[in-house]
Design a protein around this motif. Structure first.
Motif, PDB file in Angstrom:
ATOM      1  N   PHE A 173     -31.037  11.113  17.506  1.00  0.00           N
ATOM      2  CA  PHE A 173     -30.172  10.878  18.659  1.00  0.00           C
ATOM      3  C   PHE A 173     -30.789   9.765  19.495  1.00  0.00           C
ATOM      4  CE2 PHE A 173     -29.614  15.359  17.578  1.00  0.00           C
ATOM      5  CZ  PHE A 173     -28.232  15.457  17.523  1.00  0.00           C
ATOM      6  N   ARG A 174     -29.980   8.781  19.868  1.00  0.00           N
ATOM      7  CA  ARG A 174     -30.454   7.678  20.697  1.00  0.00           C
ATOM      8  C   ARG A 174     -29.773   7.733  22.054  1.00  0.00           C
ATOM      9  NH1 ARG A 174     -30.048   4.751  15.494  1.00  0.00           N
ATOM     10  NH2 ARG A 174     -32.191   4.319  14.902  1.00  0.00           N
ATOM     11  N   GLY A 175     -30.580   7.773  23.079  1.00  0.00           N
ATOM     12  CA  GLY A 175     -30.105   7.791  24.455  1.00  0.00           C
ATOM     13  C   GLY A 175     -31.233   7.267  25.317  1.00  0.00           C
ATOM     14  N   LYS A 176     -31.406   7.818  26.516  1.00  0.00           N
ATOM     15  CA  LYS A 176     -32.563   7.442  27.328  1.00  0.00           C
ATOM     16  C   LYS A 176     -33.842   7.744  26.562  1.00  0.00           C
ATOM     17  CE  LYS A 176     -30.514   8.140  31.871  1.00  0.00           C
ATOM     18  NZ  LYS A 176     -30.597   8.873  33.133  1.00  0.00           N
ATOM     19  N   LEU A 177     -33.798   8.826  25.816  1.00  0.00           N
ATOM     20  CA  LEU A 177     -34.908   9.262  24.964  1.00  0.00           C
ATOM     21  C   LEU A 177     -34.413   9.236  23.524  1.00  0.00           C
ATOM     22  CD1 LEU A 177     -37.739  10.735  25.072  1.00  0.00           C
ATOM     23  CD2 LEU A 177     -36.563  12.206  26.683  1.00  0.00           C
ATOM     24  N   VAL A 178     -35.285   8.935  22.568  1.00  0.00           N
ATOM     25  CA  VAL A 178     -34.904   9.015  21.157  1.00  0.00           C
ATOM     26  C   VAL A 178     -35.463  10.327  20.625  1.00  0.00           C
ATOM     27  CG1 VAL A 178     -35.052   7.926  18.903  1.00  0.00           C
ATOM     28  CG2 VAL A 178     -34.937   6.501  20.939  1.00  0.00           C
ATOM     29  N   LEU A 179     -34.583  11.163  20.087  1.00  0.00           N
ATOM     30  CA  LEU A 179     -34.954  12.494  19.620  1.00  0.00           C
ATOM     31  C   LEU A 179     -34.633  12.615  18.141  1.00  0.00           C
ATOM     32  CD1 LEU A 179     -35.771  15.481  20.349  1.00  0.00           C
ATOM     33  CD2 LEU A 179     -33.334  15.886  20.616  1.00  0.00           C
ATOM     34  N   GLY A 180     -35.586  13.084  17.356  1.00  0.00           N
ATOM     35  CA  GLY A 180     -35.359  13.319  15.929  1.00  0.00           C
ATOM     36  C   GLY A 180     -35.367  14.804  15.643  1.00  0.00           C
ATOM     37  N   ILE A 181     -34.489  15.233  14.747  1.00  0.00           N
ATOM     38  CA  ILE A 181     -34.474  16.607  14.277  1.00  0.00           C
ATOM     39  C   ILE A 181     -34.816  16.543  12.794  1.00  0.00           C
ATOM     40  CG2 ILE A 181     -33.100  18.682  13.898  1.00  0.00           C
ATOM     41  CD1 ILE A 181     -31.488  17.903  16.365  1.00  0.00           C
ATOM     42  N   ALA A 182     -35.820  17.336  12.393  1.00  0.00           N
ATOM     43  CA  ALA A 182     -36.323  17.219  11.030  1.00  0.00           C
ATOM     44  C   ALA A 182     -36.845  18.552  10.515  1.00  0.00           C
ATOM     45  CB  ALA A 182     -37.451  16.192  11.004  1.00  0.00           C
ATOM     46  N   ASP A 183     -37.037  18.598   9.200  1.00  0.00           N
ATOM     47  CA  ASP A 183     -37.720  19.705   8.549  1.00  0.00           C
ATOM     48  C   ASP A 183     -39.095  19.171   8.134  1.00  0.00           C
ATOM     49  OD1 ASP A 183     -35.433  21.238   8.776  1.00  0.00           O
ATOM     50  OD2 ASP A 183     -34.745  20.795   6.749  1.00  0.00           O
ATOM     51  N   GLY A 184     -40.129  19.984   8.301  1.00  0.00           N
ATOM     52  CA  GLY A 184     -41.470  19.568   7.919  1.00  0.00           C
ATOM     53  C   GLY A 184     -42.031  20.499   6.858  1.00  0.00           C
ATOM     54  N   TRP A 185     -43.008  20.012   6.116  1.00  0.00           N
ATOM     55  CA  TRP A 185     -43.609  20.824   5.066  1.00  0.00           C
ATOM     56  C   TRP A 185     -45.051  20.409   4.795  1.00  0.00           C
ATOM     57  CZ3 TRP A 185     -45.049  17.622   1.141  1.00  0.00           C
ATOM     58  CH2 TRP A 185     -44.351  16.422   1.007  1.00  0.00           C
ATOM     59  N   VAL A 186     -45.792  21.339   4.203  1.00  0.00           N
ATOM     60  CA  VAL A 186     -47.172  21.104   3.774  1.00  0.00           C
ATOM     61  C   VAL A 186     -47.269  21.566   2.325  1.00  0.00           C
ATOM     62  CG1 VAL A 186     -49.607  21.670   4.141  1.00  0.00           C
ATOM     63  CG2 VAL A 186     -48.063  21.517   6.098  1.00  0.00           C
ATOM     64  N   ALA A 187     -47.890  20.736   1.476  1.00  0.00           N
ATOM     65  CA  ALA A 187     -48.085  21.091   0.072  1.00  0.00           C
ATOM     66  C   ALA A 187     -49.574  21.029  -0.249  1.00  0.00           C
ATOM     67  CB  ALA A 187     -47.315  20.150  -0.833  1.00  0.00           C
ATOM     68  N   ALA A 188     -50.036  21.954  -1.073  1.00  0.00           N
ATOM     69  CA  ALA A 188     -51.416  21.963  -1.555  1.00  0.00           C
ATOM     70  C   ALA A 188     -51.365  21.834  -3.071  1.00  0.00           C
ATOM     71  CB  ALA A 188     -52.115  23.257  -1.155  1.00  0.00           C
ATOM     72  N   ASP A 189     -51.998  20.779  -3.584  1.00  0.00           N
ATOM     73  CA  ASP A 189     -51.993  20.504  -5.028  1.00  0.00           C
ATOM     74  C   ASP A 189     -50.577  20.502  -5.604  1.00  0.00           C
ATOM     75  OD1 ASP A 189     -54.754  20.191  -5.088  1.00  0.00           O
ATOM     76  OD2 ASP A 189     -55.096  22.302  -5.531  1.00  0.00           O
TER      77      ASP A 189
END
Length: 50
Positions: free
Chosen positions: A14-30
């Motif tokens: 979202f772009r406005g006065k502030l730029v806001l991102g909505i995301a999914d995050g992940w961590v992988a081991a090997d």
């Protein structure tokens, strides 16, 4: 465990006065995902020139 990888997959920005991102995050081991977080909200800013 030898390799840990962090990732973020942006779903929306979202772009406005502030730029806001909505995301999914992940961590992988090997190569195997060991943690996931859904619908993270992150404020985004431009990197300063070097």
């Amino acid at each position: 465990m030898k390799t840990v990888t962090y990732g973020i997959d942006f779903k929306r920005i979202f772009r406005g006065k502030l730029v806001l991102g909505i995301a999914d995050g992940w961590v992988a081991a090997d190569g195997e995902r060991i943690y996931e977080a859904k619908d993270l909200r992150v404020g985004l800013a431009k990197a300063e020139a070097a």
